[in-house]
Design a protein around this motif. Structure first.
Motif, PDB file in Angstrom:
ATOM      1  N   LEU A 145      -4.823   2.731  -1.103  1.00 54.85           N
ATOM      2  CA  LEU A 145      -3.666   2.850  -0.072  1.00 54.85           C
ATOM      3  C   LEU A 145      -3.715   1.870   0.804  1.00 54.85           C
ATOM      4  CD1 LEU A 145      -4.017   6.697  -0.170  1.00 54.85           C
ATOM      5  CD2 LEU A 145      -2.088   5.472  -1.007  1.00 54.85           C
ATOM      6  N   TYR A 146      -4.735   1.506   1.410  1.00 55.40           N
ATOM      7  CA  TYR A 146      -4.851   0.690   2.385  1.00 55.40           C
ATOM      8  C   TYR A 146      -4.146  -0.834   1.963  1.00 55.40           C
ATOM      9  CZ  TYR A 146      -5.950  -3.227   5.326  1.00 55.40           C
ATOM     10  OH  TYR A 146      -5.904  -4.403   6.382  1.00 55.40           O
ATOM     11  N   LEU A 147      -4.542  -1.288   0.872  1.00 53.50           N
ATOM     12  CA  LEU A 147      -3.960  -2.407   0.333  1.00 53.50           C
ATOM     13  C   LEU A 147      -2.354  -2.663  -0.129  1.00 53.50           C
ATOM     14  CD1 LEU A 147      -7.120  -3.609  -1.966  1.00 53.50           C
ATOM     15  CD2 LEU A 147      -6.255  -4.685   0.225  1.00 53.50           C
ATOM     16  N   LEU A 148      -2.169  -1.382  -0.931  1.00 51.04           N
ATOM     17  CA  LEU A 148      -0.731  -1.319  -0.998  1.00 51.04           C
ATOM     18  C   LEU A 148       0.310  -0.850   0.078  1.00 51.04           C
ATOM     19  CD1 LEU A 148      -0.608   0.263  -4.703  1.00 51.04           C
ATOM     20  CD2 LEU A 148      -0.602  -2.128  -4.096  1.00 51.04           C
ATOM     21  N   GLY A 149      -0.375  -0.151   1.066  1.00 51.18           N
ATOM     22  CA  GLY A 149       0.209   0.306   2.226  1.00 51.18           C
ATOM     23  C   GLY A 149       0.682  -0.888   3.215  1.00 51.18           C
ATOM     24  N   GLN A 150      -0.046  -2.077   2.856  1.00 44.49           N
ATOM     25  CA  GLN A 150       0.413  -3.039   3.790  1.00 44.49           C
ATOM     26  C   GLN A 150       2.104  -3.745   3.503  1.00 44.49           C
ATOM     27  OE1 GLN A 150      -2.889  -6.135   4.238  1.00 44.49           O
ATOM     28  NE2 GLN A 150      -3.278  -5.426   2.012  1.00 44.49           N
ATOM     29  N   TRP A 154       4.969   3.284   6.012  1.00 47.12           N
ATOM     30  CA  TRP A 154       4.766   4.843   6.246  1.00 47.12           C
ATOM     31  C   TRP A 154       3.295   5.122   5.618  1.00 47.12           C
ATOM     32  CZ3 TRP A 154       3.551   7.602   1.813  1.00 47.12           C
ATOM     33  CH2 TRP A 154       4.084   7.023   0.700  1.00 47.12           C
ATOM     34  N   VAL A 155       2.729   4.160   4.957  1.00 47.85           N
ATOM     35  CA  VAL A 155       1.654   4.584   4.267  1.00 47.85           C
ATOM     36  C   VAL A 155       0.336   4.596   5.033  1.00 47.85           C
ATOM     37  CG1 VAL A 155      -0.142   3.994   2.393  1.00 47.85           C
ATOM     38  CG2 VAL A 155       2.430   3.843   1.770  1.00 47.85           C
ATOM     39  N   HIS A 156       0.097   3.589   5.946  1.00 46.39           N
ATOM     40  CA  HIS A 156      -1.194   3.404   6.817  1.00 46.39           C
ATOM     41  C   HIS A 156      -1.091   4.769   7.712  1.00 46.39           C
ATOM     42  CE1 HIS A 156      -2.119  -0.985   5.991  1.00 46.39           C
ATOM     43  NE2 HIS A 156      -2.250  -0.265   5.075  1.00 46.39           N
ATOM     44  N   PRO A 157       0.052   5.187   8.315  1.00 48.52           N
ATOM     45  CA  PRO A 157      -0.038   6.051   9.270  1.00 48.52           C
ATOM     46  C   PRO A 157      -0.465   7.598   8.678  1.00 48.52           C
ATOM     47  CG  PRO A 157       2.041   4.908   9.662  1.00 48.52           C
ATOM     48  CD  PRO A 157       1.398   4.550   8.701  1.00 48.52           C
ATOM     49  N   GLU A 158      -0.011   7.795   7.385  1.00 53.81           N
ATOM     50  CA  GLU A 158      -0.347   8.856   6.386  1.00 53.81           C
ATOM     51  C   GLU A 158      -1.943   8.640   6.199  1.00 53.81           C
ATOM     52  OE1 GLU A 158       1.522  11.675   5.610  1.00 53.81           O
ATOM     53  OE2 GLU A 158       2.989  10.907   6.744  1.00 53.81           O
ATOM     54  N   LEU A 159      -2.214   7.787   5.826  1.00 59.70           N
ATOM     55  CA  LEU A 159      -3.486   7.703   5.412  1.00 59.70           C
ATOM     56  C   LEU A 159      -4.555   7.877   6.533  1.00 59.70           C
ATOM     57  CD1 LEU A 159      -5.824   6.919   3.347  1.00 59.70           C
ATOM     58  CD2 LEU A 159      -5.120   4.309   3.841  1.00 59.70           C
ATOM     59  N   LYS A 160      -4.099   7.437   7.708  1.00 58.63           N
ATOM     60  CA  LYS A 160      -5.132   7.307   8.728  1.00 58.63           C
ATOM     61  C   LYS A 160      -5.202   8.839   9.154  1.00 58.63           C
ATOM     62  CE  LYS A 160      -5.152   5.684  13.746  1.00 58.63           C
ATOM     63  NZ  LYS A 160      -4.537   5.068  14.716  1.00 58.63           N
ATOM     64  N   GLN A 161      -4.324   9.404   9.274  1.00 56.30           N
ATOM     65  CA  GLN A 161      -4.150  11.144   9.515  1.00 56.30           C
ATOM     66  C   GLN A 161      -5.004  11.719   8.531  1.00 56.30           C
ATOM     67  OE1 GLN A 161      -0.235  12.694   9.493  1.00 56.30           O
ATOM     68  NE2 GLN A 161      -0.922  14.941  10.140  1.00 56.30           N
ATOM     69  N   ILE A 162      -5.070  11.506   7.271  1.00 58.43           N
ATOM     70  CA  ILE A 162      -5.691  12.211   6.432  1.00 58.43           C
ATOM     71  C   ILE A 162      -7.213  11.781   6.461  1.00 58.43           C
ATOM     72  CG2 ILE A 162      -6.461  12.401   3.795  1.00 58.43           C
ATOM     73  CD1 ILE A 162      -3.321  11.919   3.189  1.00 58.43           C
ATOM     74  N   LEU A 163      -7.478  10.765   6.872  1.00 58.51           N
ATOM     75  CA  LEU A 163      -8.695  10.236   7.107  1.00 58.51           C
ATOM     76  C   LEU A 163      -9.511  10.843   8.202  1.00 58.51           C
ATOM     77  CD1 LEU A 163      -8.560   6.369   6.154  1.00 58.51           C
ATOM     78  CD2 LEU A 163      -9.674   8.401   4.791  1.00 58.51           C
ATOM     79  N   GLN A 164      -8.767  10.928   9.362  1.00 61.50           N
ATOM     80  CA  GLN A 164      -9.198  11.433  10.792  1.00 61.50           C
ATOM     81  C   GLN A 164      -9.332  12.925  10.385  1.00 61.50           C
ATOM     82  OE1 GLN A 164      -6.203   9.840  13.305  1.00 61.50           O
ATOM     83  NE2 GLN A 164      -7.323   8.000  13.771  1.00 61.50           N
ATOM     84  N   HIS A 165      -8.286  13.584   9.913  1.00 62.04           N
ATOM     85  CA  HIS A 165      -8.554  15.065   9.439  1.00 62.04           C
ATOM     86  C   HIS A 165      -9.635  15.481   8.638  1.00 62.04           C
ATOM     87  CE1 HIS A 165      -7.682  18.912   7.514  1.00 62.04           C
ATOM     88  NE2 HIS A 165      -6.994  19.278   8.842  1.00 62.04           N
TER      89      HIS A 165
END
Length: 188
Positions: A145-150, A154-165
């Motif tokens: 997700l990080y790599l393709l999210g570049q 919208w991918v990085h903010p969603e991923l960040k939210q999941i990781l922090q949660h």
């Protein structure tokens, strides 16, 4: 070798690295077996599908370019995979694709991995991130997700939210990978 013969052969695959390598070499030596292996891997209700997934991972690790003609089939069927022992190798191959796609050295995957393929991979990885999966699957998904999210804002903010949660409730392995990915997201 017919698909039925390959199916029967996969009965002899076990979890040992040497054994998986042996059967991966068999496929690498005869790439006409690769589409049959993929077909068996996506027989998701059959336990042999996991053995096919193990071999598939090793084949892709050695020759990821063999997957190019089957990217559509692979990405269309990702979400069907549900057995734990199948999801891990499939998630690992998604990570391999993302790493190769991000690579500066070879443009073959970049040229062939189309937007629809990336979107299917992203969707599957997010599903794995928010479902009850083992750490390895989530770790591979984070990196993918990080790599393709570049390319998808919208991918990085969603991923960040999941990781922090999920950070506080997950294992040390999850936390270690999440910390790396969050650091990269901040730096991006």
């Amino acid at each position: 070798m017919t698909i039925n013969q390959l199916y029967e052969t996969l009965n002899y695959v076990d979890a040992s690295r040497e054994n998986r390598l042996k059967y991966a070499k068999m496929v690498l030596d005869d790439m006409s077996l690769f589409p049959k292996l993929i077909e068996i891997m996506f027989m998701v209700n059959d336990p042999i599908s996991s053995r096919a997934a193990w071999v598939f991972e090793y084949v892709c690790n050695d020759y990821i370019y063999g997957l190019i003609p089957y990217l559509d089939v692979f990405t269309k069927n990702l979400k069907q995979v549900y057995l734990d022992s199948s999801i891990r190798p499939v998630a690992k191959v998604c990570e391999m694709l993302a790493k190769e796609y991000d690579s500066k050295h070879n443009k073959t995957i970049k040229k062939n991995l189309q937007a629809v393929h990336k979107e299917r991979i992203i969707e599957a990885c997010f599903d794995w991130m928010i479902s009850d999966q083992k750490v390895a699957v989530k770790a591979y998904s984070m990196t993918t997700l990080y790599l393709l999210g570049q390319e998808y804002d919208w991918v990085h903010p969603e991923l960040k939210q999941i990781l922090q949660h999920d950070y506080a409730n997950e294992s040390a392995g999850f936390k270690a990978r999440a910390k790396q990915v969050l650091k990269k997201i901040k730096g991006a």
